[in-house]
Motif scaffolding. Structure first.
Motif, PDB file in Angstrom:
ATOM      1  N   ILE A  95       0.851  -1.179   0.000  1.00 46.87           N
ATOM      2  CA  ILE A  95       0.000   0.000   0.000  1.00 46.87           C
ATOM      3  C   ILE A  95       0.887   1.229   0.000  1.00 46.87           C
ATOM      4  CG2 ILE A  95      -2.027  -1.045   1.049  1.00 46.87           C
ATOM      5  CD1 ILE A  95      -1.154   0.034   3.725  1.00 46.87           C
ATOM      6  N   LYS A  96       0.476   2.227  -0.736  1.00 50.12           N
ATOM      7  CA  LYS A  96       1.291   3.426  -0.894  1.00 50.12           C
ATOM      8  C   LYS A  96       1.519   4.110   0.446  1.00 50.12           C
ATOM      9  CE  LYS A  96       1.670   7.668  -3.607  1.00 50.12           C
ATOM     10  NZ  LYS A  96       1.004   8.563  -4.586  1.00 50.12           N
ATOM     11  N   ALA A  97       0.497   4.105   1.286  1.00 49.51           N
ATOM     12  CA  ALA A  97       0.597   4.797   2.575  1.00 49.51           C
ATOM     13  C   ALA A  97       1.656   4.179   3.474  1.00 49.51           C
ATOM     14  CB  ALA A  97      -0.755   4.776   3.278  1.00 49.51           C
ATOM     15  N   ALA A  98       2.036   2.944   3.194  1.00 51.31           N
ATOM     16  CA  ALA A  98       3.057   2.272   3.999  1.00 51.31           C
ATOM     17  C   ALA A  98       4.376   2.206   3.249  1.00 51.31           C
ATOM     18  CB  ALA A  98       2.592   0.874   4.380  1.00 51.31           C
ATOM     19  N   GLY A  99       4.597   3.165   2.381  1.00 53.54           N
ATOM     20  CA  GLY A  99       5.874   3.221   1.682  1.00 53.54           C
ATOM     21  C   GLY A  99       6.058   2.145   0.631  1.00 53.54           C
ATOM     22  N   ASN A 100       4.968   1.501   0.272  1.00 51.40           N
ATOM     23  CA  ASN A 100       5.001   0.456  -0.753  1.00 51.40           C
ATOM     24  C   ASN A 100       5.861  -0.742  -0.374  1.00 51.40           C
ATOM     25  OD1 ASN A 100       3.273   1.698  -2.741  1.00 51.40           O
ATOM     26  ND2 ASN A 100       4.925   3.173  -3.052  1.00 51.40           N
ATOM     27  N   LYS A 101       6.112  -0.932   0.907  1.00 50.61           N
ATOM     28  CA  LYS A 101       6.837  -2.138   1.294  1.00 50.61           C
ATOM     29  C   LYS A 101       5.958  -3.345   0.979  1.00 50.61           C
ATOM     30  CE  LYS A 101       5.227  -1.905   6.097  1.00 50.61           C
ATOM     31  NZ  LYS A 101       5.632  -1.588   7.488  1.00 50.61           N
ATOM     32  N   LEU A 102       6.587  -4.409   0.557  1.00 53.70           N
ATOM     33  CA  LEU A 102       5.850  -5.592   0.135  1.00 53.70           C
ATOM     34  C   LEU A 102       5.607  -6.542   1.312  1.00 53.70           C
ATOM     35  CD1 LEU A 102       7.784  -6.308  -3.180  1.00 53.70           C
ATOM     36  CD2 LEU A 102       5.418  -5.527  -2.989  1.00 53.70           C
ATOM     37  N   THR A 103       4.383  -7.045   1.363  1.00 52.44           N
ATOM     38  CA  THR A 103       4.040  -8.143   2.262  1.00 52.44           C
ATOM     39  C   THR A 103       3.861  -9.373   1.392  1.00 52.44           C
ATOM     40  OG1 THR A 103       2.946  -6.669   3.833  1.00 52.44           O
ATOM     41  CG2 THR A 103       2.388  -9.005   3.946  1.00 52.44           C
ATOM     42  N   PHE A 104       4.625 -10.401   1.677  1.00 49.91           N
ATOM     43  CA  PHE A 104       4.633 -11.582   0.829  1.00 49.91           C
ATOM     44  C   PHE A 104       3.806 -12.716   1.433  1.00 49.91           C
ATOM     45  CE2 PHE A 104       7.770 -10.953  -2.513  1.00 49.91           C
ATOM     46  CZ  PHE A 104       8.507  -9.875  -2.052  1.00 49.91           C
ATOM     47  N   GLY A 105       3.276 -13.539   0.545  1.00 46.77           N
ATOM     48  CA  GLY A 105       2.754 -14.827   0.967  1.00 46.77           C
ATOM     49  C   GLY A 105       3.918 -15.792   1.173  1.00 46.77           C
ATOM     50  N   GLY A 106       3.595 -16.996   1.598  1.00 43.35           N
ATOM     51  CA  GLY A 106       4.632 -17.958   1.938  1.00 43.35           C
ATOM     52  C   GLY A 106       5.350 -18.576   0.753  1.00 43.35           C
ATOM     53  N   GLY A 107       4.848 -18.341  -0.453  1.00 42.66           N
ATOM     54  CA  GLY A 107       5.467 -18.913  -1.635  1.00 42.66           C
ATOM     55  C   GLY A 107       4.881 -20.278  -1.976  1.00 42.66           C
ATOM     56  N   THR A 108       4.858 -20.585  -3.261  1.00 44.08           N
ATOM     57  CA  THR A 108       4.416 -21.895  -3.735  1.00 44.08           C
ATOM     58  C   THR A 108       5.474 -22.444  -4.665  1.00 44.08           C
ATOM     59  OG1 THR A 108       2.061 -21.290  -3.647  1.00 44.08           O
ATOM     60  CG2 THR A 108       2.669 -23.192  -4.998  1.00 44.08           C
ATOM     61  N   ARG A 109       5.994 -23.596  -4.318  1.00 42.43           N
ATOM     62  CA  ARG A 109       6.974 -24.258  -5.193  1.00 42.43           C
ATOM     63  C   ARG A 109       6.218 -25.073  -6.229  1.00 42.43           C
ATOM     64  NH1 ARG A 109      12.257 -24.201  -3.654  1.00 42.43           N
ATOM     65  NH2 ARG A 109      12.684 -23.537  -1.521  1.00 42.43           N
ATOM     66  N   VAL A 110       6.486 -24.773  -7.483  1.00 37.79           N
ATOM     67  CA  VAL A 110       5.821 -25.469  -8.583  1.00 37.79           C
ATOM     68  C   VAL A 110       6.854 -26.312  -9.310  1.00 37.79           C
ATOM     69  CG1 VAL A 110       4.619 -25.209 -10.783  1.00 37.79           C
ATOM     70  CG2 VAL A 110       4.057 -23.699  -8.856  1.00 37.79           C
ATOM     71  N   LEU A 111       6.560 -27.591  -9.430  1.00 35.07           N
ATOM     72  CA  LEU A 111       7.420 -28.503 -10.179  1.00 35.07           C
ATOM     73  C   LEU A 111       6.634 -29.012 -11.375  1.00 35.07           C
ATOM     74  CD1 LEU A 111       9.948 -30.257 -10.590  1.00 35.07           C
ATOM     75  CD2 LEU A 111       8.916 -31.954  -9.059  1.00 35.07           C
ATOM     76  N   VAL A 112       7.154 -28.739 -12.561  1.00 31.61           N
ATOM     77  CA  VAL A 112       6.513 -29.219 -13.776  1.00 31.61           C
ATOM     78  C   VAL A 112       7.329 -30.387 -14.305  1.00 31.61           C
ATOM     79  CG1 VAL A 112       5.753 -28.647 -16.108  1.00 31.61           C
ATOM     80  CG2 VAL A 112       5.666 -26.915 -14.294  1.00 31.61           C
ATOM     81  N   LYS A 113       6.690 -31.536 -14.374  1.00 36.16           N
ATOM     82  CA  LYS A 113       7.376 -32.736 -14.851  1.00 36.16           C
ATOM     83  C   LYS A 113       7.294 -32.805 -16.372  1.00 36.16           C
ATOM     84  CE  LYS A 113       4.916 -35.512 -12.328  1.00 36.16           C
ATOM     85  NZ  LYS A 113       4.427 -36.759 -11.688  1.00 36.16           N
ATOM     86  N   PRO A 114       8.431 -33.105 -17.014  1.00 41.52           N
ATOM     87  CA  PRO A 114       8.423 -33.151 -18.489  1.00 41.52           C
ATOM     88  C   PRO A 114       7.635 -34.349 -19.012  1.00 41.52           C
ATOM     89  CG  PRO A 114      10.569 -33.780 -17.629  1.00 41.52           C
ATOM     90  CD  PRO A 114       9.760 -33.348 -16.448  1.00 41.52           C
TER      91      PRO A 114
END
Lengths: 114, 116
Positions: A95-114
């Motif tokens: 949010i701009k009011a908070a200096g645009n610092k990013l709040t992240f989610g925990g991340g999702t590891r995606v593995l695509v098998k050939p």
């Protein structure tokens, strides 16, 4: 406090399958939303972003995301994945009011098998 | 245009030692952010500089962490003395103060810190 949650920690799928990664945020005001990706051995890079306007956002490499305000969601989609999409994906909000610092989610590891 | 660079890429130190991480933002970017990812956790905000001024340091874990940005160019993050729980990947990101590209932050490759 602002928070971001991602629904899955790990996703495994085959090439040509469709991908959808869920992201929800908690903040009642105007937020900026992002999806970042980190390919193996590389730095975080922006896939796409939403600030305003059309809630369907198209990004690089065939990815898109839909902002649904009523659901506080910003899910990432790709109709047909490739092996090269193997990476970790991060949803983030600021949010701009908070200096645009990013709040992240925990991340999702995606593995695509050939 | 050069991207955000960080040094070192890896650092292994013993508990109680001091480590200094460096970040060089993209030239002309007045905003500089530090983030950290502890293993198994989400990436968390540490602090934000606008030019040489600390705009927000609400994410700094404790007073063992000291960040500086002399002259508004590169930034350093010093951990003294390091503790085991400081291990993780430290990311730096930068963005312009004003941009018609929105508020995208450009990330460096990160510094992986291991405290033994």
């Amino acid at each position: 406090a602002q928070s971001v949650s991602q629904h899955n920690h790990h996703v495994i799928l085959s090439e040509a399958a469709s991908l959808e990664l869920g992201c929800n945020y908690s903040y009642g005001g105007t937020v900026n939303l992002f999806w970042y990706v980190q390919y193996p051995g590389q730095h975080l890079q922006l896939l796409l972003k939403y600030f305003s306007g059309d809630p369907l956002v198209k990004g690089i490499k065939g990815f898109e995301a839909e902002f649904i305000k009523s659901k506080f969601s910003f899910n990432l989609r790709k109709p047909s994945v490739q092996w090269s999409d193997t990476a970790e994906y991060f949803c983030a909000a600021s949010i701009k009011a908070a200096g645009n610092k990013l709040t992240f989610g925990g991340g999702t590891r995606v593995l695509v098998k050939p | 245009e050069a991207g955000v660079t960080q040094f070192p890429s890896h650092s292994v130190i013993e508990k109680g030692q001091t480590v200094t991480l460096r970040c060089d933002p993209i030239s002309g970017h007045d905003n500089l952010y530090w983030y950290r990812r502890v293993m198994g956790k989400e990436i968390k905000f540490l602090l934000h500089f606008v030019k040489e001024s600390k705009q927000d340091e609400s994410g700094m874990p404790n007073n063992r962490f000291l960040a500086e940005r002399t002259g508004g160019t590169y930034s350093t993050l010093k951990v003294q003395p390091a503790e085991l729980e400081d291990s993780g990947v430290y990311f730096c990101a930068s963005s312009p103060l004003v941009s018609n590209q929105g508020y995208e932050q450009f990330f460096g490759p990160g510094t992986r810190l291991t405290v033994l």
